[in-house]
Design a protein around this motif. Structure first.
Motif, short mmCIF file in Angstrom:
data_model
loop_
_atom_site.label_atom_id
_atom_site.label_comp_id
_atom_site.label_asym_id
_atom_site.label_seq_id
_atom_site.Cartn_x
_atom_site.Cartn_y
_atom_site.Cartn_z
N VAL A 293 -8.17 2.49 -11.80
CA VAL A 293 -7.50 3.10 -10.72
C VAL A 293 -6.61 1.97 -9.83
N ALA A 294 -7.02 0.87 -9.74
CA ALA A 294 -6.05 -0.14 -9.02
C ALA A 294 -4.81 -0.35 -9.67
N GLY A 295 -4.67 -0.50 -10.91
CA GLY A 295 -3.50 -0.75 -11.65
C GLY A 295 -2.75 0.35 -11.63
N GLY A 296 -3.28 1.61 -11.81
CA GLY A 296 -2.43 2.93 -11.60
C GLY A 296 -1.77 2.80 -10.55
N LEU A 297 -2.54 2.78 -9.39
CA LEU A 297 -2.08 2.93 -8.07
C LEU A 297 -1.01 1.81 -7.65
N SER A 298 -1.11 0.64 -8.28
CA SER A 298 -0.22 -0.45 -8.13
C SER A 298 1.18 0.09 -8.60
N ASP A 299 0.92 0.37 -9.91
CA ASP A 299 2.17 0.90 -10.69
C ASP A 299 2.94 1.92 -9.92
N PHE A 300 2.16 3.07 -9.31
CA PHE A 300 2.78 4.11 -8.71
C PHE A 300 3.55 3.66 -7.36
N LEU A 301 2.84 2.64 -6.75
CA LEU A 301 3.37 2.31 -5.27
C LEU A 301 4.72 1.31 -5.56
N LEU A 302 4.82 0.66 -6.90
CA LEU A 302 6.01 -0.20 -7.31
C LEU A 302 7.23 0.79 -7.72
N GLY A 303 6.63 1.83 -8.51
CA GLY A 303 7.56 2.75 -8.96
C GLY A 303 8.04 3.77 -7.84
N SER A 304 7.48 4.07 -6.82
CA SER A 304 7.96 4.90 -6.08
C SER A 304 8.61 4.50 -4.53
N LEU A 305 7.82 3.38 -4.41
CA LEU A 305 8.50 2.66 -3.24
C LEU A 305 8.58 1.14 -3.65
N HIS A 306 10.10 0.91 -3.50
CA HIS A 306 10.24 -0.37 -4.13
C HIS A 306 10.40 -1.55 -2.92
N ASP A 307 10.44 -0.94 -1.60
CA ASP A 307 10.58 -2.01 -0.54
C ASP A 307 9.07 -2.28 -0.03
N PRO A 308 8.78 -3.60 -0.04
CA PRO A 308 7.44 -3.82 0.43
C PRO A 308 7.03 -3.11 1.88
N THR A 309 8.09 -3.15 2.71
CA THR A 309 7.67 -2.75 4.17
C THR A 309 7.53 -1.16 3.88
N MET A 310 8.24 -0.45 3.18
CA MET A 310 7.91 1.14 2.84
C MET A 310 6.56 1.18 2.32
N ILE A 311 6.29 0.30 1.56
CA ILE A 311 4.98 0.32 0.82
C ILE A 311 3.79 0.23 1.95
N MET A 312 3.94 -0.59 2.83
CA MET A 312 3.02 -1.28 3.86
C MET A 312 3.00 0.09 4.83
N LEU A 313 4.00 0.58 5.33
CA LEU A 313 4.05 1.71 6.16
C LEU A 313 3.44 2.99 5.56
N ALA A 314 3.66 3.32 4.41
CA ALA A 314 3.24 4.49 3.66
C ALA A 314 1.48 4.19 3.65
N THR A 315 1.18 2.74 3.41
CA THR A 315 -0.18 2.42 3.30
C THR A 315 -0.96 2.75 4.91
N ALA A 316 -0.06 2.30 5.95
CA ALA A 316 -0.69 2.28 7.03
C ALA A 316 -1.19 3.70 7.62
N VAL A 317 0.01 4.86 7.29
CA VAL A 317 -0.19 6.16 7.38
C VAL A 317 -1.70 6.80 6.82
N LEU A 318 -1.71 6.42 5.75
CA LEU A 318 -3.08 6.57 4.87
C LEU A 318 -4.40 6.00 5.30
N LEU A 319 -4.03 4.80 6.01
CA LEU A 319 -5.32 4.16 6.72
C LEU A 319 -5.65 5.03 7.89
N LEU A 320 -4.69 5.27 8.69
CA LEU A 320 -4.66 5.59 9.95
C LEU A 320 -5.36 7.20 9.93
N ILE A 321 -5.18 8.15 8.74
CA ILE A 321 -5.83 9.47 8.52
C ILE A 321 -7.36 8.98 8.08
#
Length: 423
Positions: A293-321
């Motif tokens: 699962v971790a590998g698949g999620l990593s590939d998804f994050l890199l494939g859909s959100l190329h910018d590290p800042t956008m990856i972390m902002l999207a992660t933050a929204v998930l963590l807040l929920i």
């Protein structure tokens, strides 16, 4: 993995304790794929054999002993002497005292139950509005798991194999920044509402420093022993407990044998609950690893959100929920093997990821419906839970602003660890 998810959510909806919900989800997967069930106890025991986890009960015990040994009261008096004379001084005093206490206990609940109780009484005695008082007191508790030491960082580091000392250092600047942001928000609300209060008690700085010196030395002893290389984080936790026993029992002479027994019972109960969750999370982590699962999620994050800042902002929204619906330690234990590992695989700094996850999930301590600090704040103040929730909302703004700042500027987390461990 779908079966484990269904079992986990179903068990939680039925009210099964989180530790056993996690265990059932792993067991469901093993039964479904007819895997060797001996792996379950092996993973459980192996996880609890992780040496850094020993720090958790000792940090909890140190916090419990401080509460009943006169340490907290002296910390509050020192903070009052520092900032009590400025407008809205008692609100700022609660923040400063909370930041100092955070450098000793590593627990938001311990911070709120000790400093918060003293602060609430002082603010009521000076005619501060209850909503303004409980708002700043409750949200200040979220600094507890950020400024080192931090129980939640110990959990993340032990699961993700990230040095706990680096995580502790990474939390210093975000923790201080949070305190400053909360003080700014309190000052703004105090000014906007034109609050009229009694003058804060006049406390001599030098007298407060003299009386609270040994209390204030606790974070110096704890953190100094770690970052000087004298002790590991685990050994530092034991040292903090011994030091607290000496200060509260022999120097202040306010710690009784009954206090020690009560602290031991409370520590055993809380530590046992945390250890059960950590232990049962290991088989689930094995399931996640086996399912890739971790590998698949990593590939998804890199494939859909190329910018590290956008990856972390999207992660933050998930963590807040997630933080709204799950206790922080449990969320870290569940998400670290999946989300944490996936983020590390994208090439981001593990310390940056760990501190950001702990910080963002920590906001969930003051958000309904599960926010633990909301319930403790209600108990400490005698104010209804609904009113505490309303009082906290304005103070969520500085927490979220700080979260965004540490995401946009990773150096706020990584600068100090890189400076201290440059070699």
């Amino acid at each position: 993995m779908i079966i484990s998810t269904i079992v986990l959510l179903g068990a939680m909806l039925l009210g099964v304790p989180i530790a056993f919900s996690i265990a059932l989800s792993a067991l469901g997967y093993f039964l479904a794929v007819n895997a060797n069930l001996l792996v379950l106890p092996q993973q459980f025991i192996g996880q609890l054999g992780n040496i850094p986890l020993i720090a958790i009960p000792f940090f909890i015990l140190a916090g419990e002993l401080m509460n009943c040994g006169g340490v907290t009261r002296r910390i509050f008096a020192f903070a009052l002497a520092c900032v009590g004379r400025v407008p809205g001084g008692l609100g700022h005093t609660n923040v400063v005292a909370g930041m100092i206490f955070a450098g000793m206990s590593g627990s938001a609940v311990a911070d709120l139950a000790s400093v918060g109780k003293i602060g609430m009484k002082a603010m009521r005695d000076s005619d501060y509005p209850d909503d303004l008082s409980i708002g700043v007191i409750t949200t200040t508790a979220t600094i507890g798991p950020i400024i080192p030491p931090s129980i939640n960082m110990v959990i993340f580091g032990s699961i993700a194999n990230v040095p706990i000392g680096l995580l502790f250092l990474g939390g210093v600047i975000p923790g201080v920044l949070t305190g400053l942001m909360l003080m700014l928000m309190f000052a703004f609300l105090f000014w906007r509402r034109k609050v009229k209060v009694k003058a804060a008690p006049d406390v001599s700085f030098w007298r407060a420093l003299r009386e609270g010196f040994w209390s204030l030395m606790t974070p110096v002893v704890l953190l100094g022993s770690m970052f000087s290389g004298v002790a590991t984080p685990t050994e530092a936790a034991i040292l903090a407990t011994v030091y607290t026993l000496i200060v509260a029992g022999l120097i202040y002479r306010e710690l009784t044998w009954r206090n020690v027994v009560e602290a031991l019972i409370s520590t055993t109960t809380l530590s046992g609950a945390i250890m059960l969750i950590i232990g049962f999370a290991a088989p689930l982590g094995y399931v996640i690893s086996r399912s890739q699962v971790a590998g698949g999620l990593s590939d998804f994050l890199l494939g859909s959100l190329h910018d590290p800042t956008m990856i972390m902002l999207a992660t933050a929204v998930l963590l807040l929920i997630v933080g709204c619906f799950m206790e922080v330690a449990a969320a870290i234990i569940l998400l670290t093997p999946v989300l944490g590992v996936a983020l590390i695989a994208t090439g981001l700094d593990p310390v940056y990821i760990g501190v950001m996850m702990v910080y963002t999930l920590g906001i969930g301590l003051v958000t309904p419906p599960v926010g633990l600090c909301l319930y403790v704040g209600s108990q400490v103040s005698g104010i209804s839970l609904e009113k505490v929730i309303v009082a906290v909302w304005p103070f969520l703004i500085p927490l979220v602003v700080t979260m965004i700042l540490i995401i946009l500027f990773p150096q706020t987390i990584t600068w100090l660890p890189n400076l201290v461990y440059a070699n």
